[in-house]
Motif scaffolding. Sequence first.
Motif, short mmCIF file in Angstrom:
data_model
loop_
_atom_site.label_atom_id
_atom_site.label_comp_id
_atom_site.label_asym_id
_atom_site.label_seq_id
_atom_site.Cartn_x
_atom_site.Cartn_y
_atom_site.Cartn_z
N VAL A 1 7.44 -26.50 9.32
CA VAL A 1 8.09 -26.03 8.09
C VAL A 1 8.92 -27.14 7.46
N GLU A 2 9.69 -27.87 8.30
CA GLU A 2 10.50 -28.98 7.77
C GLU A 2 9.62 -30.03 7.11
N LEU A 3 8.50 -30.35 7.72
CA LEU A 3 7.55 -31.30 7.14
C LEU A 3 7.08 -30.79 5.77
N ALA A 4 6.71 -29.52 5.70
CA ALA A 4 6.22 -28.95 4.44
C ALA A 4 7.31 -28.95 3.37
N ARG A 5 8.52 -28.58 3.75
CA ARG A 5 9.62 -28.53 2.78
C ARG A 5 9.95 -29.91 2.22
N LYS A 6 9.81 -30.95 3.05
CA LYS A 6 10.07 -32.31 2.58
C LYS A 6 9.07 -32.72 1.51
N GLU A 7 7.82 -32.31 1.69
CA GLU A 7 6.75 -32.75 0.80
C GLU A 7 6.53 -31.82 -0.39
N HIS A 8 6.75 -30.52 -0.20
CA HIS A 8 6.48 -29.53 -1.25
C HIS A 8 7.52 -28.42 -1.15
N THR B 1 7.81 -25.74 -2.72
CA THR B 1 7.24 -24.40 -2.87
C THR B 1 5.90 -24.31 -2.14
N TYR B 2 5.86 -24.77 -0.92
CA TYR B 2 4.60 -24.88 -0.17
C TYR B 2 4.04 -23.53 0.25
N ARG B 3 2.74 -23.52 0.41
CA ARG B 3 1.96 -22.47 1.09
C ARG B 3 0.94 -23.25 1.91
N ALA B 4 0.91 -23.03 3.21
CA ALA B 4 0.02 -23.86 4.05
C ALA B 4 -0.64 -23.03 5.14
N TRP B 5 -1.94 -23.23 5.27
CA TRP B 5 -2.73 -22.55 6.28
C TRP B 5 -2.36 -23.01 7.69
N ILE B 6 -2.50 -22.09 8.64
CA ILE B 6 -2.48 -22.44 10.06
C ILE B 6 -3.79 -21.91 10.67
N THR C 1 4.56 -19.72 4.40
CA THR C 1 4.94 -19.95 3.02
C THR C 1 6.45 -19.87 2.82
N VAL C 2 6.95 -20.71 1.94
CA VAL C 2 8.36 -20.69 1.58
C VAL C 2 8.71 -19.36 0.91
N THR C 3 7.75 -18.77 0.22
CA THR C 3 7.97 -17.49 -0.47
C THR C 3 8.38 -16.40 0.51
N TYR C 4 7.88 -16.47 1.74
CA TYR C 4 8.20 -15.49 2.77
C TYR C 4 9.14 -16.08 3.82
N ASN C 5 10.15 -16.81 3.35
CA ASN C 5 11.19 -17.38 4.22
C ASN C 5 10.61 -18.18 5.39
N ASP C 6 9.59 -18.99 5.11
CA ASP C 6 8.99 -19.87 6.11
C ASP C 6 8.39 -19.11 7.28
N ARG C 7 7.88 -17.94 6.99
CA ARG C 7 7.24 -17.12 8.01
C ARG C 7 5.77 -16.91 7.65
N MET C 8 5.05 -16.22 8.52
CA MET C 8 3.61 -16.05 8.37
C MET C 8 3.27 -14.84 7.52
N ASP C 9 2.14 -15.00 6.81
CA ASP C 9 1.63 -13.97 5.91
C ASP C 9 0.11 -13.95 6.06
N ASP C 10 -0.48 -12.76 6.09
CA ASP C 10 -1.94 -12.68 6.10
C ASP C 10 -2.44 -12.55 4.67
N VAL C 11 -3.43 -13.37 4.33
CA VAL C 11 -3.99 -13.38 2.98
C VAL C 11 -5.49 -13.60 3.06
N SER C 12 -6.14 -13.47 1.91
CA SER C 12 -7.58 -13.74 1.84
C SER C 12 -7.85 -15.20 2.17
#
Length: 175
Positions: free
Chosen positions: A83-90, A92-97, A140-151
């Motif tokens: 998450v820290e890596l993502a926040r440094k670069e973006h 408003t990140y959303r990133a797959w795991i 995603t940052v939108t969900y307080n740096d927690r996991m979300d299931d999406v398409s």
Amino acid sequence: MYLLKVFSIVAITSAINAQFRSGSCHSRLTVQCSCPPEWQLWGNECYRLTPSPHTWDDAKSACQDMGGKMAAPRSLEEMNVMVELARKEHSTYRAWIACNDKEVEGNWECDGQEGSEPFLAWYAGQSDNDKGNQDCVRITVTYNDRMDDVSCDLSALAFCVRRAACTHSLIQLRH
């Protein structure tokens, strides 16, 4: 002359062994790890985000093309590093795991965690399969740096991981 050389070698070897046994010398194994440019070191692994967004399947390939694989955190500490890596670069990140339930709805599988309960840190109310067919996981940052299931067909960056290049050396410490 031959016996004198043998005696000298035995005497020197005995002295060295006695020194080590006396506790006045110690050895310590050191490990130094490094990552390629643009990758961030944590432990003995390197992390980075894909430079551009992809669908989940394409993101797995993008990580492989960069010499790694899509990452799936195994602990809250590891997820926080990602998450820290993502926040440094973006900001408003959303990133797959590398976690999905494509095979059986609600049966989450994470790459590298086979045979154990996968680490999943869902945002409150997730996983919900809200719109149906939400089979892939992103942080995603939108969900307080927690996991979300999406398409899996949505586009997002992806967390990638690879082994760090580590060297091991034994150093002698004298007290």
